[in-house]
Design an enzyme around this catalytic site. Structure first.
Site, PDB file in Angstrom:
ATOM      1  N   ARG A   1       0.855  -1.185   0.000  1.00 21.71           N
ATOM      2  CA  ARG A   1       0.000   0.000   0.000  1.00 21.71           C
ATOM      3  C   ARG A   1       0.891   1.235   0.000  1.00 21.71           C
ATOM      4  O   ARG A   1       2.077   1.160   0.342  1.00 21.71           O
ATOM      5  CB  ARG A   1      -0.901   0.015   1.235  1.00 21.71           C
ATOM      6  CG  ARG A   1      -1.879  -1.148   1.321  1.00 21.71           C
ATOM      7  CD  ARG A   1      -2.721  -1.047   2.578  1.00 21.71           C
ATOM      8  NE  ARG A   1      -3.723  -2.114   2.661  1.00 21.71           N
ATOM      9  CZ  ARG A   1      -3.533  -3.277   3.284  1.00 21.71           C
ATOM     10  NH1 ARG A   1      -2.355  -3.527   3.874  1.00 21.71           N
ATOM     11  NH2 ARG A   1      -4.487  -4.193   3.321  1.00 21.71           N
TER      12      ARG A   1
ATOM     13  N   LYS B   1      -2.092  -1.943   7.481  1.00 21.31           N
ATOM     14  CA  LYS B   1      -3.492  -1.608   7.717  1.00 21.31           C
ATOM     15  C   LYS B   1      -4.038  -2.465   8.859  1.00 21.31           C
ATOM     16  O   LYS B   1      -3.845  -3.681   8.880  1.00 21.31           O
ATOM     17  CB  LYS B   1      -4.312  -1.842   6.441  1.00 21.31           C
ATOM     18  CG  LYS B   1      -5.738  -1.319   6.526  1.00 21.31           C
ATOM     19  CD  LYS B   1      -6.437  -1.457   5.188  1.00 21.31           C
ATOM     20  CE  LYS B   1      -7.853  -0.897   5.248  1.00 21.31           C
ATOM     21  NZ  LYS B   1      -8.552  -1.024   3.951  1.00 21.31           N
TER      22      LYS B   1
ATOM     23  N   HIS C   1      -2.494   3.003  -5.706  1.00 21.50           N
ATOM     24  CA  HIS C   1      -3.104   1.753  -5.240  1.00 21.50           C
ATOM     25  C   HIS C   1      -3.340   0.778  -6.390  1.00 21.50           C
ATOM     26  O   HIS C   1      -3.461  -0.432  -6.165  1.00 21.50           O
ATOM     27  CB  HIS C   1      -4.420   2.047  -4.523  1.00 21.50           C
ATOM     28  CG  HIS C   1      -4.791   0.997  -3.526  1.00 21.50           C
ATOM     29  ND1 HIS C   1      -4.065   0.752  -2.381  1.00 21.50           N
ATOM     30  CD2 HIS C   1      -5.822   0.097  -3.502  1.00 21.50           C
ATOM     31  CE1 HIS C   1      -4.626  -0.238  -1.690  1.00 21.50           C
ATOM     32  NE2 HIS C   1      -5.695  -0.649  -2.350  1.00 21.50           N
TER      33      HIS C   1
ATOM     34  N   ARG D   1      -0.929  -2.086  -6.623  1.00 13.56           N
ATOM     35  CA  ARG D   1      -1.230  -3.218  -5.727  1.00 13.56           C
ATOM     36  C   ARG D   1      -2.286  -4.128  -6.349  1.00 13.56           C
ATOM     37  O   ARG D   1      -2.150  -5.351  -6.308  1.00 13.56           O
ATOM     38  CB  ARG D   1      -1.701  -2.655  -4.380  1.00 13.56           C
ATOM     39  CG  ARG D   1      -2.121  -3.681  -3.349  1.00 13.56           C
ATOM     40  CD  ARG D   1      -2.421  -2.965  -2.030  1.00 13.56           C
ATOM     41  NE  ARG D   1      -3.274  -3.723  -1.151  1.00 13.56           N
ATOM     42  CZ  ARG D   1      -2.840  -4.603  -0.256  1.00 13.56           C
ATOM     43  NH1 ARG D   1      -1.543  -4.852  -0.161  1.00 13.56           N
ATOM     44  NH2 ARG D   1      -3.672  -5.240   0.536  1.00 13.56           N
TER      45      ARG D   1
ATOM     46  N   HIS E   1      -4.752  -9.568   3.590  1.00 11.18           N
ATOM     47  CA  HIS E   1      -6.206  -9.554   3.745  1.00 11.18           C
ATOM     48  C   HIS E   1      -6.639 -10.507   4.859  1.00 11.18           C
ATOM     49  O   HIS E   1      -6.162 -11.648   4.917  1.00 11.18           O
ATOM     50  CB  HIS E   1      -6.897  -9.976   2.443  1.00 11.18           C
ATOM     51  CG  HIS E   1      -6.795  -8.967   1.358  1.00 11.18           C
ATOM     52  ND1 HIS E   1      -6.937  -9.294   0.021  1.00 11.18           N
ATOM     53  CD2 HIS E   1      -6.555  -7.621   1.390  1.00 11.18           C
ATOM     54  CE1 HIS E   1      -6.795  -8.193  -0.720  1.00 11.18           C
ATOM     55  NE2 HIS E   1      -6.571  -7.179   0.090  1.00 11.18           N
TER      56      HIS E   1
ATOM     57  N   TYR F   1     -10.235 -10.205  -7.151  1.00  9.96           N
ATOM     58  CA  TYR F   1      -9.325 -10.198  -8.301  1.00  9.96           C
ATOM     59  C   TYR F   1      -9.610 -11.348  -9.264  1.00  9.96           C
ATOM     60  O   TYR F   1      -9.261 -11.268 -10.432  1.00  9.96           O
ATOM     61  CB  TYR F   1      -7.876 -10.242  -7.817  1.00  9.96           C
ATOM     62  CG  TYR F   1      -7.520  -9.046  -6.972  1.00  9.96           C
ATOM     63  CD1 TYR F   1      -7.399  -7.781  -7.536  1.00  9.96           C
ATOM     64  CD2 TYR F   1      -7.345  -9.159  -5.595  1.00  9.96           C
ATOM     65  CE1 TYR F   1      -7.112  -6.666  -6.762  1.00  9.96           C
ATOM     66  CE2 TYR F   1      -7.052  -8.053  -4.804  1.00  9.96           C
ATOM     67  CZ  TYR F   1      -6.946  -6.818  -5.398  1.00  9.96           C
ATOM     68  OH  TYR F   1      -6.669  -5.709  -4.625  1.00  9.96           O
TER      69      TYR F   1
END
Length: 351
Positions: free
Chosen positions: A152, A177, A283, A286, A309, A318
């Site tokens: 990120r 994150k 972003h 990524r 994640h 994705y």
């Protein structure tokens, strides 16, 4: 330069003095919890919006009803995104729990902002090549890391010297994150460039030390626990700012990391120069990293770990990008057109 720093510091002090005592109390509570400065700025902003929306009533005189009313207003009249509404709610929950010490009760009556299902924008490898050609120096290297390691934006600019592990071709992402740590791949092709970058950082750091500076910001009171750590090379940022600046919290002059907004602007300009018409940003590197790994047959669980994640369903978005258009769906139009004359053909013109 000294004059600019002095003026900046005077303005910062004045701003702090003129600030609402109540909002200063909110800031103190946030800093006590060791939240980032961006979280602090966001929470203070939404708490201020909440107070102004209710005509400057003190939050002590308000409760669940006013919170529901404010958040519903954001969804219905301001048309904010779901994440924005959630951020405002988190700010108010923090306000009542940690500042007023009166936790909020039931706020289930909120009209939620509608979440739109959006597929991520993904760049082709050709487009990424063209974009990288329009970047140079630290901006090029940072963009390469965001694409090559799936970082990120803030994870990239906050990297420190000790986070680069050349022996294992790995990068340690600390405090990503949600405050999570993870290990991601280090592209072998970037090793020579990173080694040169570390040499440059070391020279800069040594010069700062000679000038009486060289102490970097450390989170969670680590500077008090390890007094010598801030001046150690291993703690310096991989992408240091070109100039020293005043820390808005402590008032200390030191060298921070590269300004993420400058990196965003450089990438935006590079995208335009490359002639890429997609709505892309930092972003997007990524997103492209994840999609290209899946295209090459990488296990989705591995991709999930690389991206950090919590939920596999977040990574599965994705796979939807992979399945749209292209060779995934064969249009039936070709069969129909093969059985009739095409506009502009000789038979069509004769008729």
């Amino acid at each position: 330069m000294l004059y600019i720093i002095t003026v900046y510091w005077v303005v910062a002090v004045k701003k702090s003095k003129n600030s609402s005592p109540f909002l200063e109390k909110v800031r103190d509570a946030i800093r006590l919890k060791h939240y980032s400065i961006r979280t602090e700025q966001s929470y203070v902003y939404w708490i201020k919006r909440f107070i102004l929306f209710h005509e400057k009533k003190h939050p002590e005189t308000m409760g669940e009803g006013e919170v529901v009313q404010f958040l519903t207003h954001l969804a219905l009249e301001q048309n904010v995104a779901p994440n924005t509404q959630s951020l405002a709610l988190n700010a108010l929950i923090f306000l009542y729990k940690y500042v007023l010490r009166v936790p909020l009760g039931d706020v289930t009556g909120i009209t939620r902002a509608k979440k739109k299902q959006k597929l991520p924008v993904v760049l082709t490898q050709s487009e990424i090549t063209r974009i990288l050609r329009n970047l140079d120096g630290n901006y090029w290297l940072a963009a390469c890391l965001m694409y090559g390691s799936g970082l990120r934006l803030m994870e990239c600019v906050r990297l420190r010297v000790q986070h680069i592990d050349f022996d294992h071709c790995a990068i340690k992402v600390i405090g990503g994150k949600g405050g999570k740590d993870r290990v991601v791949t280090l592209p072998v092709d970037l090793i020579p460039h990173l080694e040169r970058q570390l040499t440059h950082v070391k020279l800069n750091h040594e010069k700062d030390l000679i000038d009486g500076f060289g102490a970097v910001y450390l989170p969670h009171a680590l500077a008090r626990k390890y007094p010598s750590a801030p001046t150690q090379f291993s703690w310096q940022y991989l992408f240091p700012a070109s100039n020293r600046s005043i820390d808005p919290r402590s008032g200390i002059e030191r060298r921070h990391h590269m300004d993420e907004r400058t990196l965003q602007n450089r990438v935006k300009k590079a995208i335009r120069k490359a002639g890429v018409e997609k709505t892309a940003s930092c972003h997007t590197f990524r997103h492209s990293f994840a999609t290209h790994l899946l295209e090459r047959g990488m296990d989705i669980r591995t991709v999930q770990e690389q991206l950090g994640h919590n939920d596999l369903r977040t990574t599965q978005i994705y796979t939807h990008v992979l399945n749209r258009g292209g060779n995934a769906v064969l249009s039936p139009l070709g069969v129909v057109l093969s059985g009739q004359n095409q506009p502009g053909s000789s038979d069509s013109q004769d008729s």
